[in-house]
Design a protein around this motif. Structure first.
Motif, mmCIF file in Angstrom:
data_model
loop_
_atom_site.group_PDB
_atom_site.id
_atom_site.type_symbol
_atom_site.label_atom_id
_atom_site.label_comp_id
_atom_site.label_asym_id
_atom_site.label_seq_id
_atom_site.Cartn_x
_atom_site.Cartn_y
_atom_site.Cartn_z
ATOM 1 N N ARG A 63 0.847 -1.192 0.000
ATOM 2 C CA ARG A 63 0.000 0.000 0.000
ATOM 3 C C ARG A 63 0.885 1.245 0.000
ATOM 4 O O ARG A 63 1.998 1.220 0.511
ATOM 5 C CB ARG A 63 -0.907 0.001 1.228
ATOM 6 C CG ARG A 63 -1.839 1.183 1.337
ATOM 7 C CD ARG A 63 -2.721 1.091 2.566
ATOM 8 N NE ARG A 63 -3.688 -0.005 2.473
ATOM 9 C CZ ARG A 63 -4.617 -0.262 3.379
ATOM 10 N NH1 ARG A 63 -4.677 0.485 4.477
ATOM 11 N NH2 ARG A 63 -5.465 -1.247 3.223
ATOM 12 N N ILE A 64 0.356 2.330 -0.576
ATOM 13 C CA ILE A 64 1.065 3.614 -0.629
ATOM 14 C C ILE A 64 0.229 4.649 0.107
ATOM 15 O O ILE A 64 -0.984 4.746 -0.101
ATOM 16 C CB ILE A 64 1.300 4.054 -2.084
ATOM 17 C CG1 ILE A 64 2.137 3.010 -2.832
ATOM 18 C CG2 ILE A 64 1.994 5.422 -2.143
ATOM 19 C CD1 ILE A 64 2.173 3.215 -4.338
ATOM 20 N N GLY A 65 0.872 5.428 0.957
ATOM 21 C CA GLY A 65 0.210 6.533 1.641
ATOM 22 C C GLY A 65 0.845 7.850 1.243
ATOM 23 O O GLY A 65 2.071 7.945 1.149
ATOM 24 N N VAL A 66 0.023 8.868 1.011
ATOM 25 C CA VAL A 66 0.531 10.174 0.580
ATOM 26 C C VAL A 66 -0.239 11.285 1.294
ATOM 27 O O VAL A 66 -1.458 11.207 1.442
ATOM 28 C CB VAL A 66 0.423 10.329 -0.957
ATOM 29 C CG1 VAL A 66 -1.019 10.161 -1.445
ATOM 30 C CG2 VAL A 66 0.990 11.665 -1.421
ATOM 31 N N THR A 67 0.493 12.297 1.756
ATOM 32 C CA THR A 67 -0.172 13.431 2.392
ATOM 33 C C THR A 67 -0.911 14.254 1.344
ATOM 34 O O THR A 67 -0.407 14.495 0.255
ATOM 35 C CB THR A 67 0.835 14.318 3.129
ATOM 36 O OG1 THR A 67 1.967 14.563 2.301
ATOM 37 C CG2 THR A 67 1.306 13.659 4.414
ATOM 38 N N PHE A 82 2.884 11.583 -8.026
ATOM 39 C CA PHE A 82 3.837 10.473 -7.952
ATOM 40 C C PHE A 82 3.186 9.231 -7.356
ATOM 41 O O PHE A 82 3.297 8.127 -7.895
ATOM 42 C CB PHE A 82 5.054 10.879 -7.127
ATOM 43 C CG PHE A 82 6.047 9.778 -6.948
ATOM 44 C CD1 PHE A 82 6.961 9.483 -7.948
ATOM 45 C CD2 PHE A 82 6.067 9.017 -5.780
ATOM 46 C CE1 PHE A 82 7.876 8.443 -7.787
ATOM 47 C CE2 PHE A 82 6.981 7.985 -5.620
ATOM 48 C CZ PHE A 82 7.883 7.700 -6.626
ATOM 49 N N ALA A 83 2.495 9.395 -6.216
ATOM 50 C CA ALA A 83 1.895 8.245 -5.541
ATOM 51 C C ALA A 83 0.815 7.589 -6.399
ATOM 52 O O ALA A 83 0.749 6.355 -6.495
ATOM 53 C CB ALA A 83 1.313 8.684 -4.200
ATOM 54 N N GLN A 84 -0.029 8.395 -7.040
ATOM 55 C CA GLN A 84 -1.091 7.827 -7.865
ATOM 56 C C GLN A 84 -0.529 7.123 -9.091
ATOM 57 O O GLN A 84 -1.007 6.063 -9.488
ATOM 58 C CB GLN A 84 -2.069 8.924 -8.270
ATOM 59 C CG GLN A 84 -2.920 9.423 -7.109
ATOM 60 C CD GLN A 84 -3.822 10.570 -7.513
ATOM 61 O OE1 GLN A 84 -3.367 11.589 -8.014
ATOM 62 N NE2 GLN A 84 -5.113 10.420 -7.280
ATOM 63 N N GLY A 87 1.024 3.893 -7.830
ATOM 64 C CA GLY A 87 -0.024 2.957 -7.453
ATOM 65 C C GLY A 87 -0.693 2.323 -8.667
ATOM 66 O O GLY A 87 -0.976 1.123 -8.678
ATOM 67 N N ALA A 88 -0.936 3.129 -9.692
ATOM 68 C CA ALA A 88 -1.550 2.602 -10.915
ATOM 69 C C ALA A 88 -0.629 1.609 -11.611
ATOM 70 O O ALA A 88 -1.072 0.567 -12.108
ATOM 71 C CB ALA A 88 -1.906 3.754 -11.851
ATOM 72 N N ALA A 89 0.661 1.928 -11.639
ATOM 73 C CA ALA A 89 1.619 1.043 -12.304
ATOM 74 C C ALA A 89 1.766 -0.287 -11.565
ATOM 75 O O ALA A 89 1.921 -1.341 -12.198
ATOM 76 C CB ALA A 89 2.981 1.738 -12.395
ATOM 77 N N LEU A 90 1.704 -0.245 -10.233
ATOM 78 C CA LEU A 90 1.885 -1.453 -9.429
ATOM 79 C C LEU A 90 0.587 -2.190 -9.158
ATOM 80 O O LEU A 90 0.603 -3.342 -8.708
ATOM 81 C CB LEU A 90 2.526 -1.093 -8.083
ATOM 82 C CG LEU A 90 3.921 -0.471 -8.115
ATOM 83 C CD1 LEU A 90 4.339 -0.072 -6.703
ATOM 84 C CD2 LEU A 90 4.936 -1.442 -8.711
#
Length: 226
Positions: A63-67, A82-84, A87-90
């Motif tokens: 999981r990825i968390g981003v402020t 960056f996070a989105q 996340g889409a790529a992974l």
């Protein structure tokens, strides 16, 4: 759960990899530096270095968390993009983390006020007691925030970039003017978040300073009523 945390909303550029089990976190790889601008040039490298330090491929992340703010308009959008994209790529869920909630989670247990200097005589604020919010996140005038702080219990902690604004008025309270949230706090919030109710969308508590033009270039001004 292995999580990647990203924080570019305030005065830090942070990318960290953590193993989270219940209320315990273990840092596997971390890059974090004080940074007012330039996040877009550094963030991807920070994430790469954190993963290399952890000895993991990006595919090992659960999981990825981003402020998501409140914070710097440009900075938080860098982190979100960056996070989105990652996340889409992974094919991994991305959860949005409130900067104020992350600051409060960085404070010791007990009464706390998470405060971000919003300029223009305001702070972004949220008040907590023993890990439970006492109300929503708000944009408050310094005067209104001071009234709320004055009503806090003894031993309260003021945390965040806005804490120093009240140093002279409340010297008996503990002040921690952090540039950003503790990465460990971000990791715990990431693991605990429900992806369905914590979307990675910007959180704004105040209207933007810039507004779109009321007319197109070359367009005549509207006639004034006689």
């Amino acid at each position: 759960m292995k999580v990647l945390v990203v924080d570019t909303a305030l005065g830090l550029c942070t990318a960290g990899v953590f193993e989270v089990e219940g209320d315990e976190t273990r840092a596997l790889g971390l890059r974090s530096e004080t940074m007012a601008k330039g996040h877009s040039e550094r963030l991807a490298g920070f994430a790469r270095d954190a993963m290399a330090q952890a000895g993991l491929a990006f595919g090992a992340i659960d999981r990825i968390g981003v402020t998501v703010g409140p914070g710097s308009f440009t900075g938080l959008r860098v982190g979100l993009a960056f996070a989105q994209g990652l996340g889409a790529a992974l094919g991994r869920p991305v959860v949005g983390l409130s900067s104020l909630d992350a600051l409060a989670a960085s404070a010791p247990s007990g009464p706390a006020a998470a405060l971000i200097d919003a300029r223009r005589g305001q702070v972004y604020a949220r008040f907590w007691r023993d890990g439970v919010p006492r109300g929503p996140a708000e944009a408050l005038s310094l005067e209104a925030a001071a009234e709320r702080i004055a009503a806090m219990e003894a031993g309260a902690v003021l945390i965040g970039s806005g804490a120093g604004l009240f140093a002279g008025a409340f010297p008996v309270l503990t002040q921690r003017p952090l540039a950003g949230a503790a990465p460990e706090a971000l990791a715990l919030l990431t693991a605990a978040a429900d992806p369905a109710s914590a979307p990675p969308r910007p959180l704004y508590l105040r209207a933007p300073d810039a507004t779109p033009p009321s007319r197109l270039p070359g367009q005549a001004r509207p006639a004034r009523p006689s």
